[in-house]
Design a protein around this motif. Structure first.
Motif, PDB file in Angstrom:
ATOM      1  N   ILE A   1       0.806  -1.231   0.000  1.00 15.10           N
ATOM      2  CA  ILE A   1       0.000   0.000   0.000  1.00 15.10           C
ATOM      3  C   ILE A   1       0.831   1.269   0.000  1.00 15.10           C
ATOM      4  O   ILE A   1       0.334   2.335  -0.367  1.00 15.10           O
ATOM      5  N   GLY A   2       2.093   1.198   0.391  1.00 18.75           N
ATOM      6  CA  GLY A   2       2.900   2.417   0.450  1.00 18.75           C
ATOM      7  C   GLY A   2       2.734   3.109   1.790  1.00 18.75           C
ATOM      8  O   GLY A   2       1.860   3.959   1.977  1.00 18.75           O
ATOM      9  N   MET A   3       3.586   2.767   2.736  1.00 14.49           N
ATOM     10  CA  MET A   3       3.459   3.280   4.098  1.00 14.49           C
ATOM     11  C   MET A   3       4.053   4.686   4.205  1.00 14.49           C
ATOM     12  O   MET A   3       5.105   4.981   3.649  1.00 14.49           O
ATOM     13  N   THR A   4       3.328   5.531   4.902  1.00  9.00           N
ATOM     14  CA  THR A   4       3.793   6.854   5.298  1.00  9.00           C
ATOM     15  C   THR A   4       3.709   6.927   6.815  1.00  9.00           C
ATOM     16  O   THR A   4       3.093   6.042   7.439  1.00  9.00           O
ATOM     17  N   PRO A   5       4.293   7.956   7.443  1.00 10.94           N
ATOM     18  CA  PRO A   5       4.159   8.049   8.901  1.00 10.94           C
ATOM     19  C   PRO A   5       2.711   8.047   9.367  1.00 10.94           C
ATOM     20  O   PRO A   5       2.376   7.400  10.372  1.00 10.94           O
ATOM     21  N   VAL A   6       1.837   8.742   8.642  1.00 11.85           N
ATOM     22  CA  VAL A   6       0.418   8.790   9.029  1.00 11.85           C
ATOM     23  C   VAL A   6      -0.217   7.421   8.880  1.00 11.85           C
ATOM     24  O   VAL A   6      -0.910   6.930   9.788  1.00 11.85           O
ATOM     25  N   ARG A   7       0.014   6.760   7.743  1.00 11.64           N
ATOM     26  CA  ARG A   7      -0.560   5.431   7.533  1.00 11.64           C
ATOM     27  C   ARG A   7      -0.006   4.436   8.543  1.00 11.64           C
ATOM     28  O   ARG A   7      -0.722   3.535   9.002  1.00 11.64           O
ATOM     29  N   SER A   8       1.252   4.576   8.875  1.00 12.54           N
ATOM     30  CA  SER A   8       1.856   3.668   9.845  1.00 12.54           C
ATOM     31  C   SER A   8       1.183   3.808  11.210  1.00 12.54           C
ATOM     32  O   SER A   8       0.918   2.802  11.884  1.00 12.54           O
ATOM     33  N   CYS A   9       0.896   5.025  11.613  1.00  8.80           N
ATOM     34  CA  CYS A   9       0.203   5.247  12.888  1.00  8.80           C
ATOM     35  C   CYS A   9      -1.213   4.684  12.848  1.00  8.80           C
ATOM     36  O   CYS A   9      -1.690   4.098  13.827  1.00  8.80           O
ATOM     37  N   VAL A  10      -1.882   4.841  11.705  1.00 10.29           N
ATOM     38  CA  VAL A  10      -3.236   4.307  11.557  1.00 10.29           C
ATOM     39  C   VAL A  10      -3.211   2.783  11.642  1.00 10.29           C
ATOM     40  O   VAL A  10      -4.048   2.170  12.320  1.00 10.29           O
ATOM     41  N   VAL A  11      -2.246   2.163  10.955  1.00 11.81           N
ATOM     42  CA  VAL A  11      -2.134   0.703  10.998  1.00 11.81           C
ATOM     43  C   VAL A  11      -1.821   0.240  12.415  1.00 11.81           C
ATOM     44  O   VAL A  11      -2.384  -0.751  12.897  1.00 11.81           O
TER      45      VAL A  11
END
Length: 382
Positions: free
Chosen positions: A206-216
């Motif tokens: 999916i392409g992790m970003t800091p925001v997506r990483s926190c959501v996950v």
């Protein structure tokens, strides 16, 4: 202790020379990588009765060590759900020898060859990856959860295909998944739990970003909190389900490991901070490795309310740091900052491993004992 120090020094030095010294040529570099492989393999192949899983008589939960499993499956049909690759390895070796020591040697050789292959092909700093494999305690893990670590090594190689470009060619994405799946299936031949990596393919892409990483991170913790009862139903009647059932003889309740939470949390946080320096998207492989770090941290936190078996699941994701850390350091500006951070990472892991493994006795690998020690010879003769 001396054996492990020599092992670490030789393996790290060989790969460092292969990586940094010019003029070696392909054959020279290959020879040095082989030296690193031999350095890792010899102590593991010759170990005797060290490591928690090496030997254990059957307890109330029906647990047997690898030594006993070898003799059991050398003559008996496999138990329901037994990993086929492990059973076939035992039956093949038993055609030539009754000594389970060859099983340890074969598993170790396959695992270290695959780990070094992943470090060489995927890591931007192979010597640092090999150093982390040894200094962060993963080498000692392979003395214990040997079958699972073979699966981990397979997955580390499979992650290379997460980064395959889709391109214009029809079917490129399917071929990338197919090659990734083959690595997962190879790992699952030794430990069926490795199959879960097939379901993780979409997350890795999916392409992790800091925001997506926190959501996950928050999503996995919430899902774990709400889904433990669903998991008990889904895996009911399987050997994995026994670890989730409070009435089972192998059930162990929540038992979070503070050291695992701290180390996985620091790894995750460092990768997030370093990604801010990248200046561009970090790429699919790095993104997949960041996803692994996120899952490791989330599962280690979730161990506060999940059965202890979740620790074995988290151990699939933690080793991704041997590839993630070199990438994260590579995102930092070249120069003093990068060198300082690399030194801090290595020193911190040396300290953590010393406290946990050497002083704390984790994994049961100290003091080292080989097949040539007096007690080993007596045990073999008897």
């Amino acid at each position: 202790m001396f054996v492990y120090v020599v092992t670490a020094l030789v393996a790290i030095a060989a790969v460092t020379v292969a990586q940094h010294v010019e003029g070696l040529g392909r054959r020279g570099a290959d020879a040095l990588w082989f030296v690193a492989f031999v350095a890792l393999l010899v102590p593991a192949a010759l170990r005797y009765d060290i490591g928690v899983d090496y030997s254990a008589t059957m307890d109330s939960a029906g647990y047997l060590g690898y030594w006993q499993l070898y003799h059991l499956y050398a003559s008996e049909p496999p138990a329901p759900g037994m990993d086929p690759g492990f059973y076939l390895l035992i039956r093949l070796l038993n055609l030539f020898t009754d000594n389970p020591q060859w099983m340890f040697a074969c598993l170790s050789a396959a695992t270290y060859a695959l780990v070094l292959r992943a470090c060489r092909r995927v890591s931007p700093a192979p010597a640092l990856s090999v150093a982390l494999f040894v200094l962060a305690g993963f080498y000692f893990e392979t003395y214990n959860i040997a079958r699972q670590w073979f699966g981990i090594a397979c997955v580390l190689n499979g992650l290379e295909w997460v980064g395959a470009e889709d391109g214009e060619e029809p079917g490129a994405r399917r071929r990338a998944f197919g090659r990734y799946a083959l690595w997962v299936l190879l790992g699952a031949s030794m430990h069926l739990s490795c199959l879960m990596w097939l379901a993780l393919w979409p997350l890795l892409r999916i392409g992790m970003t800091p925001v997506r990483s926190c959501v996950v991170l928050l999503g996995v913790i919430a899902l774990a909190f709400a889904g433990v009862h669903v998991a008990q139903l889904l895996f009911s009647g399987t050997r994995f389900g026994l670890y989730l059932d409070p009435s089972s003889s192998v059930y162990v309740g929540p038992n979070p490991r503070l050291n695992a939470i701290v180390t996985s949390g620091m790894t995750w946080a460092f990768a997030l901070v370093a990604s801010r320096f990248a200046g561009k998207p970090i790429g699919r492989i790095a993104s997949a490795l960041l996803a692994c770090a996120t899952l490791a941290f989330a599962l280690n936190i979730s161990a506060a309310f999940l059965p202890f078996i979740i620790d074995r699941v988290a151990r699939y994701f933690v080793p991704a740091l041997i590839l993630l850390m070199p990438m994260a350091l590579d995102w930092l500006p070249a120069g003093r900052l990068r060198r300082s951070c690399a030194a801090i990472v290595l020193v911190a892991w040396i300290a953590a491993t010393y406290v946990q493994v050497i002083a704390g006795g984790q994994y049961g690998v100290v003091p080292y004992q080989s097949v040539f020690d007096e007690r080993a010879v007596e045990g073999t003769l008897s």
